[in-house]
Design an enzyme around this catalytic site. Structure first.
Site, mmCIF file in Angstrom:
data_model
loop_
_atom_site.group_PDB
_atom_site.id
_atom_site.type_symbol
_atom_site.label_atom_id
_atom_site.label_comp_id
_atom_site.label_asym_id
_atom_site.label_seq_id
_atom_site.Cartn_x
_atom_site.Cartn_y
_atom_site.Cartn_z
ATOM 1 N N TYR A 1 -6.176 10.517 -1.245
ATOM 2 C CA TYR A 1 -7.418 11.288 -1.088
ATOM 3 C C TYR A 1 -7.747 12.041 -2.382
ATOM 4 O O TYR A 1 -8.915 12.252 -2.709
ATOM 5 C CB TYR A 1 -7.291 12.295 0.062
ATOM 6 C CG TYR A 1 -7.333 11.648 1.424
ATOM 7 C CD1 TYR A 1 -8.540 11.454 2.084
ATOM 8 C CD2 TYR A 1 -6.170 11.222 2.058
ATOM 9 C CE1 TYR A 1 -8.594 10.868 3.331
ATOM 10 C CE2 TYR A 1 -6.204 10.626 3.304
ATOM 11 C CZ TYR A 1 -7.411 10.451 3.933
ATOM 12 O OH TYR A 1 -7.458 9.858 5.177
ATOM 13 N N LYS B 1 -7.305 2.900 4.787
ATOM 14 C CA LYS B 1 -6.679 3.226 3.514
ATOM 15 C C LYS B 1 -5.174 3.404 3.717
ATOM 16 O O LYS B 1 -4.778 3.767 4.810
ATOM 17 C CB LYS B 1 -7.293 4.468 2.881
ATOM 18 C CG LYS B 1 -7.466 5.694 3.798
ATOM 19 C CD LYS B 1 -6.301 6.329 4.520
ATOM 20 C CE LYS B 1 -5.113 6.825 3.783
ATOM 21 N NZ LYS B 1 -4.101 7.486 4.696
HETATM 22 P P1 NAD Z 1 0.781 4.205 13.689
HETATM 23 O O1 NAD Z 1 2.166 3.871 13.273
HETATM 24 O O2 NAD Z 1 0.603 5.346 14.628
HETATM 25 O O3 NAD Z 1 0.060 2.937 14.321
HETATM 26 C C1 NAD Z 1 0.260 1.634 13.845
HETATM 27 C C2 NAD Z 1 0.109 0.639 14.977
HETATM 28 O O4 NAD Z 1 0.429 -0.652 14.460
HETATM 29 C C3 NAD Z 1 1.083 0.905 16.139
HETATM 30 O O5 NAD Z 1 0.396 0.769 17.370
HETATM 31 C C4 NAD Z 1 2.123 -0.193 16.003
HETATM 32 O O6 NAD Z 1 2.649 -0.598 17.268
HETATM 33 C C5 NAD Z 1 1.302 -1.309 15.380
HETATM 34 N N1 NAD Z 1 2.111 -2.319 14.685
HETATM 35 C C6 NAD Z 1 1.883 -3.644 14.735
HETATM 36 N N2 NAD Z 1 2.799 -4.319 14.029
HETATM 37 C C7 NAD Z 1 3.639 -3.408 13.535
HETATM 38 C C8 NAD Z 1 4.820 -3.505 12.727
HETATM 39 N N3 NAD Z 1 5.294 -4.690 12.291
HETATM 40 N N4 NAD Z 1 5.429 -2.353 12.374
HETATM 41 C C9 NAD Z 1 4.966 -1.160 12.782
HETATM 42 N N5 NAD Z 1 3.863 -1.010 13.572
HETATM 43 C C10 NAD Z 1 3.209 -2.125 13.933
HETATM 44 O O7 NAD Z 1 -0.029 4.476 12.347
HETATM 45 P P2 NAD Z 1 -1.423 5.246 12.203
HETATM 46 O O8 NAD Z 1 -1.157 6.669 11.891
HETATM 47 O O9 NAD Z 1 -2.287 4.919 13.342
HETATM 48 O O10 NAD Z 1 -1.968 4.581 10.838
HETATM 49 C C11 NAD Z 1 -2.507 3.274 10.834
HETATM 50 C C12 NAD Z 1 -3.312 3.082 9.558
HETATM 51 O O11 NAD Z 1 -4.381 4.021 9.533
HETATM 52 C C13 NAD Z 1 -2.561 3.303 8.255
HETATM 53 O O12 NAD Z 1 -3.001 2.395 7.291
HETATM 54 C C14 NAD Z 1 -2.929 4.709 7.836
HETATM 55 O O13 NAD Z 1 -2.874 4.926 6.436
HETATM 56 C C15 NAD Z 1 -4.344 4.786 8.328
HETATM 57 N N6 NAD Z 1 -4.761 6.157 8.641
HETATM 58 C C16 NAD Z 1 -5.927 6.613 8.121
HETATM 59 C C17 NAD Z 1 -6.367 7.886 8.426
HETATM 60 C C18 NAD Z 1 -7.695 8.370 7.931
HETATM 61 O O14 NAD Z 1 -7.967 9.560 8.006
HETATM 62 N N7 NAD Z 1 -8.540 7.473 7.437
HETATM 63 C C19 NAD Z 1 -5.587 8.722 9.239
HETATM 64 C C20 NAD Z 1 -4.394 8.218 9.765
HETATM 65 C C21 NAD Z 1 -3.991 6.926 9.459
#
Ligand code: NAD
Length: 382
Positions: A217, A129
């Protein structure tokens, strides 16, 4: 949510810690194979450890732009180097029989592209999401799943989580009396120097700052708690444009959904407030308070009647393992698709309506486009 809350979940309260201790364990043989795309905070902190708690989902491949990181995680999980993909050779997953499902854990603006590429490769998709950053991208993802004849599930963990399900069932049972008011508060602090927040604070990359990250949420929660869709929304925002975090996204947004039943849902979200993910349902006779209600763990549900409060015991689970197992069951034809792309699209359209109302000084925006969810999680999820 980002790491602040995930750290609390993983290290503070047990479930995640147990999962982490499984690093290095042999994966169960068989099961539905998942490729995890994007190895950021959520993937490393929750999703990959979560496979250790899965019944029938297993980690089969990793997709990352950082080969060192990907190879290290692959080695920790006894995956062969052939199970590590990057964004250039991603489409080769089509020929990998170990991969049934692709789990998209990338920044929001990349969800549509990688979902559609995975579907074209013949794989089912579990997408984090918010589903996308625009309504048109969300529609394109649903269309691509139809063309490919593959499942598209949005990773709404709260649809499968015992506390939220118990709240849904109590509302459905009528024990609160007619539900009158739902209140959702989904807020946290944000940090522009954290790369994981930097893209969340950019409108193009996140699709809506706190609203897209946390407020979703409450948007989704009001709908599943009431089992009804809002017909109208009014919203207002308070954003300090001198704060470097809020150059392109709104900060504090408060909205009010109106429902045909007469119920009202008041939602709020912010990226400049003390961490909280809480909701409340006020019925004619009793009220339910979930505070916190949507963290990874450590949630509490209370029922109030008059001045007396009773805590409702709900067992804690690994929410990510649960949703991955659910997706595996969907793929095997053993479970209904409870959070399909259409659910993600409805939230995208509602968030768009909230921002439209903000842009029109709180004017009422109709959301009465006739959407009804296909499967009620309260009835479908054991
Ligand atoms: P994050 O920034 O920590 O991780 C993203 C990953 O994507 C990184 O490893 C990054 O290197 C990679 N990536 C690849 N191409 C990229 C680009 N062009 N720009 C930036 N990063 C790039 O983010 P996260 O917190 O892991 O969140 C990822 C997803 O998960 C989001 O959609 C977020 O909304 C979702 N999320 C959901 C929950 C939940 O409870 N369901 C919790 C946290 C995050």
């Amino acid at each position: 949510m980002k790491d602040r809350i995930s750290r609390r979940g993983v290290i503070g309260l047990g479930v995640g810690a147990a999962a982490l201790s499984a690093v290095g364990r042999t994966q169960p043989s068989g099961g539905v194979g998942f490729a995890v795309v994007g190895l950021g905070k959520l993937a490393q902190g929750q999703i990959i450890p979560g496979f250790a708690n899965c019944r029938n989902a297993r980690l089969a491949a990793l997709v990352s732009g950082h080969p060192e990181k990907a190879n290290r995680i692959a080695a920790e999980h006894r995956l062969p180097s052939s199970a590590v993909y990057n964004y250039d050779n991603f489409d080769r997953i089509a020929a990998d029989p170990e991969i049934d499902v692709v789990y998209i854990v990338l920044p929001n603006f990349l969800h549509a592209e990688y979902t559609i590429r995975a579907l074209k490769a013949g794989k089912h998709v579990l997408c984090e999401k918010p589903m996308a950053t625009t309504v048109s991208d969300a529609e394109a993802m649903i269309a691509a799943a139809k063309v490919a004849n593959r499942k598209l599930m949005i990773a709404y963990r709260c649809h499968y989580e015992p506390l939220n399900l118990e709240a849904m069932r109590r509302v459905r049972s009528g024990s609160l009396g007619k539900p009158r008011l739902v209140i959702t508060k989904m807020v946290r602090q944000s940090d522009l120097s954290d790369p994981s927040d930097a893209w969340r604070l950019d409108m193009h990359q996140s699709g809506g700052g706190a609203l897209a990250d946390m407020g979703i949420y409450g948007v989704s929660g009001a709908r599943y708690l009431l089992d009804e869709e809002p017909v109208e929304v009014r919203a207002t925002a308070r954003t300090n444009r001198n704060d470097p975090r809020f150059k392109t996204v709104e900060d504090l947004i408060a909205w009010e959904f109106r429902f045909a039943s007469g119920a009202i849902a008041q939602g709020s979200t912010s990226f400049d407030a003390a961490d909280e993910m809480a909701f409340e349902v006020i019925g004619q006779h009793k009220r339910l308070v979930a505070d916190p209600g949507c963290f990874y763990n450590g949630n509490h549900l209370y029922q109030w009647q008059g001045g007396s409060r009773a805590e409702i015991a709900v067992h804690e689970i690994d929410q990510f393992a649960r949703e991955m197992d659910w997706m595996a069951d969907v793929v095997r034809g053993r479970a209904p698709l409870v959070s399909p792309g259409e659910e993600g699209l409805q939230d995208m359209r509602l968030m768009h309506a909230i921002l439209e109302s903000v842009g029109r000084d709180g004017a009422a925006v109709s959301t009465n486009w006739g959407y009804r969810r296909a499967v009620d999680p309260a009835m479908a999820v054991a």
